[in-house]
Design a protein around this motif. Structure first.
Motif, PDB file in Angstrom:
ATOM      1  N   GLU A  36       0.806  -1.218   0.000  1.00  0.00           N
ATOM      2  CA  GLU A  36       0.000   0.000   0.000  1.00  0.00           C
ATOM      3  C   GLU A  36       0.841   1.271   0.000  1.00  0.00           C
ATOM      4  N   GLY A  37       2.147   1.128   0.127  1.00  0.00           N
ATOM      5  CA  GLY A  37       3.021   2.294   0.076  1.00  0.00           C
ATOM      6  C   GLY A  37       3.025   3.147   1.326  1.00  0.00           C
ATOM      7  N   LEU A  38       2.622   2.598   2.459  1.00  0.00           N
ATOM      8  CA  LEU A  38       2.624   3.372   3.698  1.00  0.00           C
ATOM      9  C   LEU A  38       4.047   3.608   4.179  1.00  0.00           C
ATOM     10  N   THR A  52       9.510  -8.313  -9.869  1.00  0.00           N
ATOM     11  CA  THR A  52       9.216  -6.940 -10.298  1.00  0.00           C
ATOM     12  C   THR A  52      10.017  -5.881  -9.565  1.00  0.00           C
ATOM     13  N   GLN A  53      10.385  -6.121  -8.309  1.00  0.00           N
ATOM     14  CA  GLN A  53      10.991  -5.070  -7.492  1.00  0.00           C
ATOM     15  C   GLN A  53      12.320  -4.554  -8.009  1.00  0.00           C
ATOM     16  N   PRO A  54      13.214  -5.400  -8.534  1.00  0.00           N
ATOM     17  CA  PRO A  54      14.488  -4.848  -9.007  1.00  0.00           C
ATOM     18  C   PRO A  54      14.327  -3.795 -10.099  1.00  0.00           C
ATOM     19  N   ALA A 112      14.217   2.058 -11.611  1.00  0.00           N
ATOM     20  CA  ALA A 112      13.531   3.233 -12.156  1.00  0.00           C
ATOM     21  C   ALA A 112      13.492   4.356 -11.128  1.00  0.00           C
ATOM     22  N   LEU A 113      13.274   4.019  -9.864  1.00  0.00           N
ATOM     23  CA  LEU A 113      13.235   5.040  -8.818  1.00  0.00           C
ATOM     24  C   LEU A 113      14.617   5.646  -8.582  1.00  0.00           C
ATOM     25  N   ARG A 114      15.646   4.820  -8.624  1.00  0.00           N
ATOM     26  CA  ARG A 114      17.005   5.347  -8.459  1.00  0.00           C
ATOM     27  C   ARG A 114      17.400   6.244  -9.630  1.00  0.00           C
ATOM     28  N   GLN A 115      16.968   5.896 -10.829  1.00  0.00           N
ATOM     29  CA  GLN A 115      17.250   6.751 -11.978  1.00  0.00           C
ATOM     30  C   GLN A 115      16.559   8.101 -11.830  1.00  0.00           C
ATOM     31  N   LEU A 116      15.316   8.075 -11.346  1.00  0.00           N
ATOM     32  CA  LEU A 116      14.594   9.325 -11.130  1.00  0.00           C
ATOM     33  C   LEU A 116      15.253  10.141 -10.025  1.00  0.00           C
ATOM     34  N   ALA A 117      15.663   9.467  -8.965  1.00  0.00           N
ATOM     35  CA  ALA A 117      16.360  10.171  -7.887  1.00  0.00           C
ATOM     36  C   ALA A 117      17.626  10.835  -8.409  1.00  0.00           C
ATOM     37  N   LEU A 118      18.375  10.128  -9.231  1.00  0.00           N
ATOM     38  CA  LEU A 118      19.608  10.685  -9.784  1.00  0.00           C
ATOM     39  C   LEU A 118      19.319  11.884 -10.678  1.00  0.00           C
ATOM     40  N   VAL A 125      14.714   3.916  -1.240  1.00  0.00           N
ATOM     41  CA  VAL A 125      15.330   3.931  -2.570  1.00  0.00           C
ATOM     42  C   VAL A 125      16.851   3.807  -2.437  1.00  0.00           C
ATOM     43  N   TRP A 126      17.417   4.401  -1.410  1.00  0.00           N
ATOM     44  CA  TRP A 126      18.852   4.269  -1.165  1.00  0.00           C
ATOM     45  C   TRP A 126      19.204   2.868  -0.656  1.00  0.00           C
ATOM     46  N   HIS A 127      18.423   2.371   0.290  1.00  0.00           N
ATOM     47  CA  HIS A 127      18.748   1.093   0.929  1.00  0.00           C
ATOM     48  C   HIS A 127      18.346  -0.127   0.097  1.00  0.00           C
ATOM     49  N   GLY A 128      17.520   0.080  -0.945  1.00  0.00           N
ATOM     50  CA  GLY A 128      17.208  -1.023  -1.843  1.00  0.00           C
ATOM     51  C   GLY A 128      15.923  -1.765  -1.553  1.00  0.00           C
ATOM     52  N   THR A 129      15.075  -1.229  -0.679  1.00  0.00           N
ATOM     53  CA  THR A 129      13.812  -1.899  -0.355  1.00  0.00           C
ATOM     54  C   THR A 129      12.603  -1.170  -0.938  1.00  0.00           C
ATOM     55  N   ALA A 130      12.828  -0.312  -1.914  1.00  0.00           N
ATOM     56  CA  ALA A 130      11.737   0.464  -2.513  1.00  0.00           C
ATOM     57  C   ALA A 130      10.997  -0.347  -3.568  1.00  0.00           C
ATOM     58  N   THR A 131       9.713  -0.033  -3.725  1.00  0.00           N
ATOM     59  CA  THR A 131       8.891  -0.570  -4.803  1.00  0.00           C
ATOM     60  C   THR A 131       8.231   0.602  -5.516  1.00  0.00           C
ATOM     61  N   ARG A 132       7.399   0.312  -6.494  1.00  0.00           N
ATOM     62  CA  ARG A 132       6.754   1.361  -7.284  1.00  0.00           C
ATOM     63  C   ARG A 132       5.895   2.296  -6.431  1.00  0.00           C
ATOM     64  N   LEU A 133       5.526   1.885  -5.235  1.00  0.00           N
ATOM     65  CA  LEU A 133       4.705   2.712  -4.361  1.00  0.00           C
ATOM     66  C   LEU A 133       5.540   3.582  -3.425  1.00  0.00           C
TER      67      LEU A 133
END
Length: 205
Positions: free
Chosen positions: A21-23, A65-67, A72-78, A95-103
């Motif tokens: 849910e992206g909380l 799917t997560q990798p 994509a999130l790291r590219q946007l952050a950069l 996003v830094w620690h590697g546990t981010a998803t699309r949410l």
């Protein structure tokens, strides 16, 4: 002292809410307590335990799917780090620690000589943003400028949060966390993460 089994149960329930849910961690832990029918005053698990539960949940349910979502999130952050290079941006959070998803949202710490300079840059470039106060380093309130950035490859709009710190805060912001990790990284470090991902992908059987 908190019951270890109960803390783990809350952490796993909260991890599902973070991933599915992206909380954020705080709301996810409080919601997990309610969902489990526990008293409102139940002690909440430490963020380290929740982060481990999030990583486990991703490995079990989102490994396919997560990798790609993380990349994509790291590219946007950069992209935003390069746009805001004069403010010494550092990437933090999932996003830094590697546990981010699309949410997940992106959290960038900016270290400014003038606390209003980043906001002025956004205004001059016609970037829409919302300003609010959030808990920052050491739990102290800091201003956060939030931008909604469309990310078509994930079919979503990502929240990019710019946390505004004084330049003097930079050294303390890089102290290792409770697990001995660097809590945030500069643009070059993010590029290294992306390059390592590319290498792993190209060498995979």
């Amino acid at each position: 002292m908190q019951n270890t089994h109960l803390a783990t149960e809350i952490a796993h329930a909260a991890a599902r809410l973070v991933v599915d849910e992206g909380l954020d961690y705080g709301p996810a832990k409080r919601r997990a307590v309610r969902d489990l029918g526990l008293p409102a005053r139940t002690a909440l698990p430490h963020n380290d335990l929740l982060e481990a539960a999030v990583a486990e949940h991703i490995a079990i349910f989102c490994a396919d799917t997560q990798p790609q979502e993380l990349r994509a999130l790291r590219q946007l952050a950069l992209l935003w780090m390069e746009r805001l290079a004069e403010f010494r941006p550092h990437l933090a959070g999932a996003v830094w620690h590697g546990t981010a998803t699309r949410l997940s949202d992106i959290y960038l710490s900016l270290f400014c000589d003038d606390s209003k300079s980043a906001e002025i840059l956004l205004i001059n470039r016609g970037v829409d943003y919302d300003a609010q106060m959030v808990n920052g380093l050491h739990g102290q309130p800091v201003e956060a400028l939030t931008i909604g950035h469309p990310l078509p490859e994930l079919d979503t709009v990502v929240g990019v949060h710019l946390l505004i710190y004084d330049l003097d805060d930079l050294r303390g912001a890089l102290r290792p966390d409770s697990q001995g990790r660097t809590p945030r990284g500069h643009a070059a470090a993010v590029r290294q993460l992306l390059a390592a991902t590319d290498t792993a992908t190209s060498t995979a059987p």
